[in-house]
Design a protein around this motif. Structure first.
Motif, mmCIF file in Angstrom:
data_model
loop_
_atom_site.group_PDB
_atom_site.id
_atom_site.type_symbol
_atom_site.label_atom_id
_atom_site.label_comp_id
_atom_site.label_asym_id
_atom_site.label_seq_id
_atom_site.Cartn_x
_atom_site.Cartn_y
_atom_site.Cartn_z
ATOM 1 N N TRP A 3 0.836 -1.194 0.319
ATOM 2 C CA TRP A 3 0.025 0.034 -0.229
ATOM 3 C C TRP A 3 0.905 1.364 0.024
ATOM 4 O O TRP A 3 0.635 2.350 -0.466
ATOM 5 C CB TRP A 3 -1.072 -0.091 1.230
ATOM 6 C CG TRP A 3 -1.987 -1.152 1.123
ATOM 7 C CD1 TRP A 3 -3.146 -1.261 0.618
ATOM 8 C CD2 TRP A 3 -1.720 -2.516 1.822
ATOM 9 N NE1 TRP A 3 -3.812 -2.476 0.695
ATOM 10 C CE2 TRP A 3 -2.768 -3.215 1.647
ATOM 11 C CE3 TRP A 3 -0.713 -3.081 2.540
ATOM 12 C CZ2 TRP A 3 -2.969 -4.603 1.990
ATOM 13 C CZ3 TRP A 3 -1.009 -4.324 2.982
ATOM 14 C CH2 TRP A 3 -1.926 -5.084 2.813
ATOM 15 N N LYS A 55 -1.534 0.485 7.751
ATOM 16 C CA LYS A 55 -1.084 -0.649 6.888
ATOM 17 C C LYS A 55 0.383 -0.214 6.993
ATOM 18 O O LYS A 55 0.897 0.786 6.478
ATOM 19 C CB LYS A 55 -1.399 -0.842 5.378
ATOM 20 C CG LYS A 55 -3.004 -1.151 5.085
ATOM 21 C CD LYS A 55 -3.296 -2.378 5.338
ATOM 22 C CE LYS A 55 -4.626 -2.904 4.912
ATOM 23 N NZ LYS A 55 -5.010 -4.271 5.319
ATOM 24 N N TYR A 87 0.855 5.193 7.115
ATOM 25 C CA TYR A 87 1.237 3.965 6.889
ATOM 26 C C TYR A 87 2.527 3.679 7.568
ATOM 27 O O TYR A 87 3.456 4.648 8.025
ATOM 28 C CB TYR A 87 1.373 3.837 5.259
ATOM 29 C CG TYR A 87 2.379 4.760 4.730
ATOM 30 C CD1 TYR A 87 3.734 4.046 4.808
ATOM 31 C CD2 TYR A 87 2.205 6.027 4.318
ATOM 32 C CE1 TYR A 87 4.782 4.905 4.046
ATOM 33 C CE2 TYR A 87 3.311 6.753 3.841
ATOM 34 C CZ TYR A 87 4.524 6.162 3.492
ATOM 35 O OH TYR A 87 5.540 6.865 3.087
ATOM 36 N N GLU A 134 -1.226 -9.521 0.267
ATOM 37 C CA GLU A 134 -1.465 -8.667 -0.724
ATOM 38 C C GLU A 134 -0.577 -8.624 -2.059
ATOM 39 O O GLU A 134 -1.136 -8.577 -2.984
ATOM 40 C CB GLU A 134 -1.337 -7.124 -0.247
ATOM 41 C CG GLU A 134 -1.930 -6.019 -0.991
ATOM 42 C CD GLU A 134 -3.655 -6.166 -1.219
ATOM 43 O OE1 GLU A 134 -3.880 -5.564 -2.195
ATOM 44 O OE2 GLU A 134 -4.210 -6.867 -0.290
#
Length: 363
Positions: A121, A292, A269, A155
Motif C-alpha cells: 500500500w 497498513k 502507513y 496482498e
C-alpha cells in the motif's frame, strides 16, 4: 555460505539500515560469511557492524554518479562484484535495489532474496515507477520475497499472482532491553518520529484537541524534527492547545519513554513500526491507528493497548481518554506489553532466516 546484504546507503540512520545490520551481525555470529555492500559510498555504516563482517561500497557518487544513470553500468559492476566474491545469497534490504540485482545475478550461482521494509500500500501511495519495475523483476528472477507482516504477504501474492511459497513473512526482531519501571502517574502520552505527512501528527493534534478538554492534567509530547514542524506548531496555536509540546529531535529518548504513561502512533502507513517494539520494551501500553501495516501485529486491542480504526481522530481521542480513566487496566496493559515482545526474540528471527537460506539452496 557467503551472504551479501545490499543497502542503498549504509551510512543512513533509518530503520531499514538498522534492522539489516542487526540481522547481518547475528548471522555472522552463527558462522556465516557475511558482507555488506552499500550501493553508494556516502560514509561509514551508521550502526555498529561486527568486526567479522566486511563492508564494501559499489559506487562513488562523485566519480560515478553520471555513469549510474546509464543503468547498465551499476548492473555490470554489481555482477562482477557478486561473481568475484562468490556470493551464494544476496539480500536487497530495499526492494528498489532489486531493479539492479535481479539483472546482476544473471550467469552467477547467486540466489536473490528481496526484502520489503514498507508494504504494498505504501508503494502504491508513493507511486515509484522503479519500485514497480523492480517487483516485476523480483517475480521473475528472485528466489524469495521477504515481507514484514502477513497482511502484506497476502496482498503481494494477490496483486502479483505469486506462489504462496515465494513470499515469506519474517518480522523484525526486538533488540531493546526490557524494563518494567512503568509509572501511570506521569500522565503523559508520547509520540516520536519525523515531522512528516506519513506520521499523521496533524491528525494527532486534532484528536488531542478533544482530549485536552477532558484531561487538563495530562500532557502530549511529540518529539522529532522535520519539514512539517512549522505547520504543526501553527496548528497547535490555532487549536489553542496548551498541554502539548514539541521538544524537537531528542537523543536521550530513554528519558522520554521512562516519563511516559502510554505511546501513541498516528501514522498514515508503516512497514513494521519498530517504535512500537521500543515503547513496549519500556512497558508502555500503545494506542495506535490500525494503519497498513504492522500495528495490528504488535498491538492487541484492550490487551497491551488500543487499536483504533485508521484515521479516525475521534476514536483515537476516545481511546486516550478511556485509557487515562482506568489506572488498573493501564498497569495490566503495561505487563502485557512486555510479554508481547517474546515472539520477536532475535534468535527466533535468525532461525527463520536460516530456514529460508536452506530452503533456497535446496531448491
Amino acid at each position: 555460505m557467503r551472504v551479501c546484504f545490499i543497502s542503498g546507503v549504509i551510512s543512513r540512520s533509518g530503520g531499514t539500515e538498522r534492522v539489516g545490520t542487526i540481522i547481518a551481525n547475528h548471522l555472522a555470529n552463527r558462522g556465516y560469511d557475511i558482507r555488506i555492500l552499500s550501493f553508494w559510498d556516502r560514509g561509514k555504516p551508521y550502526f555498529q557492524v561486527f568486526d567479522n563482517i566486511k563492508v564494501d561500497f559499489l559506487l562513488d557518487p562523485k566519480t560515478e554518479g553520471k555513469l549510474y544513470r546509464t543503468n547498465i553500468y551499476p548492473i555490470v559492476k554489481l555482477h562482477n562484484y557478486l561473481k568475484r566474491n562468490q556470493i551464494d545469497i544476496v539480500i536487497d534490504i530495499d526492494t528498489a535495489l532489486s531493479y539492479y540485482t535481479a539483472r546482476a545475478i544473471t550467469n552467477t550461482k547467486c540466489k536473490l532474496v528481496s526484502w520489503e521494509h514498507f508494504n504494498y500500500w505504501a508503494m502504491k501511495l508513493l507511486n515509484e515507477s522503479k519500485r514497480y519495475k523492480a517487483k516485476e523483476l523480483i517475480k521473475k528472477k528472485a528466489s524469495a520475497l521477504v515481507v514484514l507482516t502477513d497482511d502484506d504477504r497476502d496482498e503481494h501474492i494477490k496483486q502479483y499472482d505469486l506462489p504462496n511459497s515465494f513470499v515469506k513473512t519474517i518480522h523484525n526482531p526486538c533488540m531493546f532491553e526490557n524494563t518494567s519501571n512503568y509509572c501511570f502517574s506521569n500522565k503523559t502520552f508520547l509520540a516520536l518520529g519525523r515531522l512528516t505527512q506519513q506520521k499523521g501528527f496533524s491528525m494527532l493534534l486534532e484528536s488531542w484537541a478533544l482530549v485536552e478538554k477532558q484531561l487538563p492534567d495530562w500532557n502530549l509530547i511529540i518529539a522529532g524534527s522535520g519539514e512539517l514542524e512549522e505547520s504543526l506548531l501553527t496548528q497547535k496555536n490555532n487549536l489553542g492547545l496548551t498541554q502539548v509540546s514539541f521538544p524537537g529531535h531528542i537523543k536521550d529518548v530513554e528519558r522520554l519513554y521512562r516519563n511516559a504513561s502510554a505511546y501513541v502512533l498516528s501514522s498514515v502507513y508503516e512497514g513494521f513500526p519498530m517504535v512500537i517494539l521500543e515503547a513496549q520494551s519500556y512497558a508502555l501500553p500503545v494506542i495506535a491507528y490500525d494503519c497498513k501495516t504492522g500495528p495490528k501485529d504488535l498491538v492487541l486491542d484492550n490487551v497491551n493497548g488500543f487499536l483504533v480504526a485508521n484515521g479516525d481522530t475521534e476514536k483515537l481521542a476516545q481511546a486516550m481518554i478511556e485509557f487515562a480513566h482506568d489506572e488498573e487496566r493501564a498497569n495490566n496493559m503495561s505487563i502485557e506489553a512486555l510479554k508481547s515482545l517474546d515472539r520477536f526474540n532475535i534468535e527466533i528471527i535468525i532461525d527463520q532466516w536460516e530456514a529460508l537460506f536452506k530452503e533456497i539452496l535446496a531448491n
